[in-house]
Scaffold this motif. Structure first.
Motif, mmCIF file in Angstrom:
data_model
loop_
_atom_site.group_PDB
_atom_site.id
_atom_site.type_symbol
_atom_site.label_atom_id
_atom_site.label_comp_id
_atom_site.label_asym_id
_atom_site.label_seq_id
_atom_site.Cartn_x
_atom_site.Cartn_y
_atom_site.Cartn_z
ATOM 1 N N SER A 119 0.831 -1.211 0.000
ATOM 2 C CA SER A 119 0.000 0.000 0.000
ATOM 3 C C SER A 119 0.866 1.262 0.000
ATOM 4 N N TYR B 17 0.841 3.929 -2.978
ATOM 5 C CA TYR B 17 0.553 5.343 -2.688
ATOM 6 C C TYR B 17 1.606 6.232 -3.343
ATOM 7 N N PHE C 107 -6.141 2.723 -6.027
ATOM 8 C CA PHE C 107 -5.888 4.109 -5.600
ATOM 9 C C PHE C 107 -6.188 5.101 -6.716
ATOM 10 N N HIS D 152 1.771 13.697 3.509
ATOM 11 C CA HIS D 152 1.487 12.435 2.823
ATOM 12 C C HIS D 152 1.099 11.349 3.830
ATOM 13 N N TYR E 223 -2.318 9.341 3.557
ATOM 14 C CA TYR E 223 -2.245 7.874 3.437
ATOM 15 C C TYR E 223 -3.070 7.186 4.520
ATOM 16 N N VAL F 100 -6.670 7.644 2.207
ATOM 17 C CA VAL F 100 -6.495 6.570 1.225
ATOM 18 C C VAL F 100 -6.841 5.204 1.805
#
Length: 267
Positions: free
Chosen positions: A82, A86, A152, A170, A174, A178
């Motif tokens: 992941s 990302y 994503f 970020h 994340y 996300v």
């Protein structure tokens, strides 16, 4: 009438699929004589096969080794895949296309081609007969990265842009945006990776040479060799082996269905 036919076919399919599992459970309470005679039900319910299994084979140690390696590998695969996905989708850097090509290329490399190099790496690191040695080559997976990249890309880009404008890092995007929006694919890949590691045989066989480091699949082969034609004990071992797989599949069924259909519609 149409629904009845569909339901009937589904029931028949379910019985066919689950019959080997159900019979394994029933046979684990039967003697070898009953099994060889073709009986479908035991003469009496007796746990002698399970007692003999626990007394003669360190099945619980094998079970624990497999459980630890499968869970740890699953967690690392979900996290690393992941994070990589990302970066490939939401972070701009010059080598992005090259990294993605390398990830895609790793999918097409057969395991047999890197089996021996991986073994020598583990050997040089002195990780034989350790759980880390079993887990290390499976901390990431190219297919998992690819699937998460595709998922994503379907996320609403306006949410990400708004978070960036608000000054979110970020790490925040994340963890808070996300991942919550991608539970389906994360759960699906977690289930897949757990079952993949749980059912491995050849790699743990090469890495582990001591009984205290062997996994359940190797233990199952040992039981077959040591017990010979004692099919009752063997069926008891099979039941123990398939329990985690069934638990994982039943608990993650809803998320698995979402993961299978995720990415089908873009916003």
């Amino acid at each position: 009438m149409k629904k009845r036919i569909i339901y009937t076919l589904l029931i028949i399919s379910g019985v066919i699929v689950f019959f080997p599992i159900i019979y394994s459970l029933i046979a684990s309470f039967m003697t070898t004589k009953d099994i060889m005679s073709g009986k479908l039900l035991p003469s009496k319910i007796d746990f002698i096969n399970y007692r003999e299994l626990l007394q003669n084979i360190p099945i619980l140690q094998f079970f624990l080794n497999s459980l630890i390696t499968s869970i740890v590998a699953m967690i690392f695969q979900v996290i690393i895949c992941s994070l990589t996905a990302y970066a490939l989708v939401f972070v701009e850097f010059n080598e992005k296309k090259l990294v993605f090509l390398l990830v895609m290329g790793s999918i097409f490399i057969p395991w047999e081609a890197i089996f021996i190099p991986n073994y020598f790496i583990i050997l040089k690191m002195k990780l034989l007969n350790t759980k880390i040695g079993i887990i290390l080559p499976f901390l990431a997976n190219g297919l998992g990265i690819f699937l998460m990249v595709q998922q994503f890309k379907t996320l609403n880009k306006s949410l990400i842009e708004a978070a960036k404008i608000d000054g979110c890092s970020h790490g925040f995007i994340y963890l808070k945006i996300v991942l919550p929006l991608s539970k389906g694919i994360l759960s699906t890949w977690g289930i897949y990776s757990f079952l993949n590691i749980w059912n491995m045989y050849l790699w743990p066989l090469m890495i582990s040479t001591r009984p205290d480091s062997r996994t359940i699949q190797i233990g199952l082969k040992m039981i077959k060799s040591e017990e010979g034609t004692n099919f009752g004990v063997l069926m008891a071992a099979v039941v123990i082996v398939i329990i985690p797989s069934l638990v994982v599949l039943f608990l993650g069924q809803s998320q698995l269905q979402k993961g299978m259909t995720s990415g089908g519609v873009k916003e």
